[in-house]
Scaffold this active site. Structure first.
Site, mmCIF file in Angstrom:
data_model
loop_
_atom_site.group_PDB
_atom_site.id
_atom_site.type_symbol
_atom_site.label_atom_id
_atom_site.label_comp_id
_atom_site.label_asym_id
_atom_site.label_seq_id
_atom_site.Cartn_x
_atom_site.Cartn_y
_atom_site.Cartn_z
ATOM 1 C CE LYS A 173 16.829 6.603 48.385
ATOM 2 N NZ LYS A 173 16.055 7.400 47.538
ATOM 3 C CE LYS A 241 12.898 2.838 41.514
ATOM 4 N NZ LYS A 241 13.376 4.082 41.719
#
Length: 294
Positions: A173, A241
């Site tokens: 990811k 983030k």
């Protein structure tokens, strides 16, 4: 499909439609969200709404989690009201969140010591993928646990791949988020470039989409940039983030990601300029600022 008792923790932009799909597939879903109003779609679909994580988890065979960041997952799992304290032995935990790979490995080890099964299963596809049940799901963890979870994954996703042991899903990811950010930035720069020359933007993006420059990013984000509508499907602050995860993990592995580092700084600049709550297609605004076109 056998009916499964599922606790779904985190009913935001992504989690809400995923939980609803599971209800519609016939599963017994109890959801929890810190903001109760966000649980309304689940309730309207026939799911139950819990008042706490503990209440949602009690009696669940599967616990699905979709929350923003590593500390949020840790709190959901380790809090006094959390999953580890209230889940029955053998419960399968599926973390759909995007968090640090090292945190995932620690949580998976702790889950194992408690007699729980744990999969990291971050998703790609954004709000549209969640609503259309076409998410790409990259799964890390035990192969047997993956097979047990496959019927659930197939309800919410289209491309579901077991990519390795615990933490592997989060690593894949991270690579996904690097590529998506780079694609969005390139599209934003192309849009500013085309506008500067007065080109028919719709026509230009149509032909670009039919060639080697075509991508899922171009297909999904072109309308946002043409119409300058940046309602969040995936917020810049979350991508900020995620790119922090990428750059940190790259440093730990001793690899150099020059483009990744640059895109991370551009996303950080967008966040610092107040665009964090907008969709990541709003990277266009950053290119415009740098070009004096804002």
């Amino acid at each position: 499909m056998a009916v499964t008792a599922i606790a779904f923790i985190g009913l935001g932009i992504m989690g809400s439609p995923m939980a609803v799909h599971l209800v519609n597939a016939g599963h017994d879903v109890t959801g929890y969200n810190r903001t109760p109003a966000k649980a309304r779609p689940l309730a309207e679909a026939g799911g139950r709404v819990a008042e706490s994580v503990a209440q949602a988890v009690t009696g669940a065979e599967v616990v699905a989690i979709m929350v923003p960041d590593s500390p949020d997952v840790q709190n959901v799992l380790r809090g006094d009201d959390g999953v580890f304290a209230h889940a029955a032995p053998g419960t399968l935990i599926i973390d759909f969140s995007t968090i640090r790979p090292d945190v995932t490995r620690e949580l998976a080890e702790e889950a194992g010591r408690r007699g729980l099964r744990y999969l990291d299963a971050p998703v790609s596809g954004g709000e549209a993928g969640a609503r259309n049940a076409t998410l790409s799901i990259m799964v890390g963890g035990d192969a047997e646990a993956f097979e047990a979870a496959k019927p659930i994954f197939d309800v919410v996703g289209k491309t579901v791949v077991h990519v390795g042991p615990s933490g592997a899903g989060q690593t894949v990811k991270a690579a996904n988020q690097l590529m998506v950010a780079a694609h969005i930035e390139a599209l934003a720069e192309a849009v500013v470039f085309l506008r500067a020359y007065g080109v028919d933007l719709e026509a230009a993006l149509e032909v670009l989409g039919g060639g080697l420059a075509g991508s899922a990013v171009l297909a999904q984000k072109r309308k946002n940039m043409v119409e300058r509508t940046f309602e969040p499907g995936f917020r810049i602050e979350l991508h900020h983030k995620d790119l922090g995860i990428v750059t940190s993990a790259a440093r730990e592995a001793g690899v150099v990601l020059p483009l990744g580092a640059l895109v991370a700084q551009l996303v950080a600049a967008a966040d610092a300029n107040g665009d964090g709550g907008l969709d990541h297609s709003a990277l266009l605004r950053g290119v415009e600022r740098l070009s004096g076109k804002a």
